[in-house]
Scaffold this active site. Structure first.
Site, short mmCIF file in Angstrom:
data_model
loop_
_atom_site.label_atom_id
_atom_site.label_comp_id
_atom_site.label_asym_id
_atom_site.label_seq_id
_atom_site.Cartn_x
_atom_site.Cartn_y
_atom_site.Cartn_z
N ALA A 72 1.52 3.51 0.36
CA ALA A 72 -0.11 3.33 0.87
C ALA A 72 -0.03 1.81 1.08
O ALA A 72 0.62 0.94 0.82
CB ALA A 72 -1.01 3.41 -0.43
N ALA A 126 -2.77 -1.05 2.56
CA ALA A 126 -4.31 -1.60 2.77
C ALA A 126 -4.35 -2.89 3.50
O ALA A 126 -3.22 -3.36 3.50
CB ALA A 126 -5.13 -1.59 1.56
N SER A 127 -5.60 -3.46 3.87
CA SER A 127 -5.49 -4.86 4.48
C SER A 127 -5.14 -5.89 3.49
O SER A 127 -4.74 -7.00 3.93
CB SER A 127 -7.09 -4.97 5.02
OG SER A 127 -7.76 -4.81 3.75
N GLN A 148 -0.09 -3.82 -0.30
CA GLN A 148 0.53 -2.12 -0.17
C GLN A 148 1.01 -1.93 -1.42
O GLN A 148 1.58 -2.72 -1.92
CB GLN A 148 1.55 -2.32 1.22
CG GLN A 148 2.76 -3.17 0.91
CD GLN A 148 3.20 -3.17 2.58
OE1 GLN A 148 2.79 -3.37 3.50
NE2 GLN A 148 4.87 -3.07 2.35
N VAL A 149 1.41 -0.68 -1.44
CA VAL A 149 1.93 0.01 -2.68
C VAL A 149 3.33 0.75 -2.60
O VAL A 149 3.42 1.26 -1.82
CB VAL A 149 0.95 0.99 -3.32
CG1 VAL A 149 1.48 1.51 -4.70
CG2 VAL A 149 -0.42 0.40 -3.47
N LYS A 166 1.76 -2.90 -6.69
CA LYS A 166 0.74 -3.25 -5.64
C LYS A 166 1.12 -4.72 -5.41
O LYS A 166 0.90 -5.75 -5.95
CB LYS A 166 -0.44 -3.24 -6.33
CG LYS A 166 -1.85 -3.57 -5.33
CD LYS A 166 -3.26 -3.36 -6.04
CE LYS A 166 -4.19 -3.78 -5.27
NZ LYS A 166 -5.41 -3.51 -5.70
N ASP A 172 -16.19 1.28 -6.76
CA ASP A 172 -15.92 1.81 -5.55
C ASP A 172 -15.28 3.15 -5.68
O ASP A 172 -14.16 3.30 -5.45
CB ASP A 172 -14.88 1.08 -4.81
CG ASP A 172 -14.50 0.95 -3.48
OD1 ASP A 172 -15.22 1.87 -2.95
OD2 ASP A 172 -13.58 0.71 -2.95
#
Length: 550
Positions: free
Chosen positions: A124, A126-127, A130-131, A145, A280
């Site tokens: 994954a 994201a901004s 990342q994972v 992460k 969220d």
């Protein structure tokens, strides 16, 4: 690393590209003339709100996060813009493994002794991070992460720019000050800095895990602190599918309706019992394992409610489902929503219409979220500011309802919320903590009553010494003198009653030791006289008020 002035240029280019050159020219005069226009896309075919969303996505992680968080402010922004901001995707192209490896080495210098395997291809991205999937030496499968290198510096530059933009907008457009742009940016800065601290992320996960440990079928990944820090978080790796992937859930032999009920109860407990909730709940942060467990992910955004705020939010929901306008207004007031006196009646009328529509359409599966949005739309029209925590709660409830409806089209929030809320209210009212709190309140009231004679004496002393100044108009002097006479009479009666009660109490306390019986009877008669005089004073006060104070 990009400088602040270079970043200003990048932002101006993107805004111009999506048709906001006039805004650039107004906020930064002359900047549009000084830079060449990039070749424009055909933005005229898109709505202004869609172009705002596209510009935000191109501006990068700070602005994407800002848009996502701002999308909760339904009382500030038009519904069309909210809808576009909710489409913002936090998915970006992953960085090469070699770029994030220094961060991994920072927390695991000899990472070869910690891990059997680290997959170089992220699972994954994201901004902000990342994972990467990895396997520890003991065979545990974990997710790393890892924060993107240089992201903190970029975000700090963007925050400075956002703050300066907010200040300039407030200066140039005074009418927008009611929305407090600078305050919104400050709240966002606090939130995103928290998200950049992965230690806080891990602590949030552990706290939520403790709160959810007794809830059947709900899990929070375990945190491995030996391999974690501010820029890297190592947690248990969980295999699962998104909670809104109904077809995949059915193929796994799971019942979507049961998952909807389980997730709904988990959030009810978080908000109304624990006062600490996952902030969220979009489907990407809620996975379902093959055994039917709901797994929470991403703990950068959480909500925290003090006990008194929990009770008021319960009052608000009960007022909505019972269509009680006055209770809605009262709950709003105690939750920090300030309504101008001149707008109050109009606001109540509009809220009443929203609640009546909700009541009349419940039988037709009217979406409870529409009632919440109707309330926030009313607040927006009257430019009423709402505390961020309240808006976060409303957003979470709407998102939970959306997930519940995706899993079970017959999901009815109103019917499901009532028994939970009723049970919580009963438990709170009769809890030992609440009883002790009531005892404390009574004790404070008694202390205040005992202190009343002293307060009256202090006031009279100030009057006699001339420490109190009154400004009066000559035309009302006779009425004021008459009013003061009545007030003096009431104060005198109060002092006499208080003196009789205190004196009688002292006599009764020692009468069985040193005083003869008739003294005791005198004390009892003193109580009786105090009661009669007290009732007379009450009657006199009521009669005086009914005569209009004459």
């Amino acid at each position: 690393m990009v400088t602040r002035f270079q970043r200003y240029g990048q932002i101006a280019d993107v805004l111009i590209k999506y048709g906001f050159g006039i805004l650039v020219e107004e906020v930064f005069p002359g900047s549009e003339r000084l830079r060449a226009f990039k070749k424009r896309q055909k933005v005229e075919e898109r709505s202004v709100y869609e172009r705002i969303r596209l510009a935000i996505e191109e501006l990068g992680p700070t602005f994407i996060k800002f848009g996502q968080i701002t999308s909760t402010r339904r009382e500030l922004l038009p519904p069309e813009l909210i809808e576009e901001l909710q489409k913002l995707q936090d998915q970006v192209a992953p960085l090469p493994y070699s770029d994030v490896l220094p961060v991994i080495r920072e927390y695991c210098p000899n990472f070869g002794e910690c891990f059997d395997l680290i997959e170089e291809e992220p699972c994954a991205a994201a901004s902000l991070s990342q994972v990467h999937r990895a396997v520890l030496k003991d065979g545990s499968v974990v997710a790393l992460k890892v924060q993107r290198p240089g992201i903190v510096d970029l975000i700090e530059i963007d925050l400075l720019i956002l703050r300066s933009l907010a200040d300039r907008v407030e200066m140039m457009y005074p009418d927008l000050r009611v929305y407090n742009p600078s305050g919104i940016v400050d709240e966002f800065a606090l939130q995103i800095r928290r998200e950049l601290d992965f230690v806080q992320d891990g602590k949030n996960a552990e706290r939520l895990g403790r709160n959810m440990r007794d809830v059947h079928g709900v899990r929070v990944p375990k945190i491995y602190w030996n391999y974690s820090g501010t820029r890297m978080l190592t947690m248990e790796y969980v295999e699962g599918v998104r909670i809104d992937d109904v077809d995949a859930l059915r193929k796994m032999g799971l019942l979507p309706g049961e998952l909807a009920e389980r997730g709904f109860y988990a959030y009810i407990k978080q908000i109304f019992i624990d006062g600490f909730f996952h902030g969220d709940p979009h489907p990407g942060n809620l996975l379902v394992t093959d055994r039917g467990s709901i797994v929470f992910l991403d703990f950068g955004i959480v909500g925290l409610l003090r006990p008194e705020k929990k009770r008021r939010f319960i009052d608000l929901l009960l007022a909505i489902v019972e269509t009680d306008v006055d209770r809605v207004i009262d709950a709003f007031k105690h939750l920090g929503v300030s309504i101008k006196p001149e707008d109050l009646e109009n606001v109540k009328d509009e809220i009443y219409l929203v609640l009546v529509d909700y009541r009349d359409m419940q039988i037709q599966q009217f979406d409870f979220g529409m009632a919440l949005m109707g309330l926030t739309d009313t607040l927006r029209r009257y430019r009423i500011r709402v505390p961020p925590t309240l808006m976060l709660m409303l957003k979470v409830i709407v998102m939970v309802m959306d997930v519940g409806t995706a899993l079970d089209p017959t999901f009815n929030f109103d019917r499901k919320i009532r028994p939970y809320i009723t049970e919580i209210v009963v438990q709170e009212r009769f809890s030992p903590k609440r009883v002790l709190g009531a005892g404390h309140a009574i004790a404070e009231a008694v202390d205040s009553l005992v202190a009343l004679p002293r307060s009256i004496a202090d006031t009279l002393q100030n009057v006699s010494e001339g420490s109190i100044t009154l400004e009066v108009e000559k035309s009302n002097l006779a009425q004021i003198v008459d009013t003061l006479d009545h007030v003096t009479d009431k104060v005198l009666i109060g002092l006499i009653v208080a003196a009789i009660v205190v004196g009688s109490s002292l006599i009764l306390r020692v009468s069985d030791v040193v005083l003869p019986d008739y003294i005791t009877w005198l004390a009892i008669m003193g109580y009786a006289v105090a009661v009669v005089v007290g009732f007379y004073a009450i009657y006199h006060a009521i009669g005086y008020r009914s005569d209009g104070g004459r």
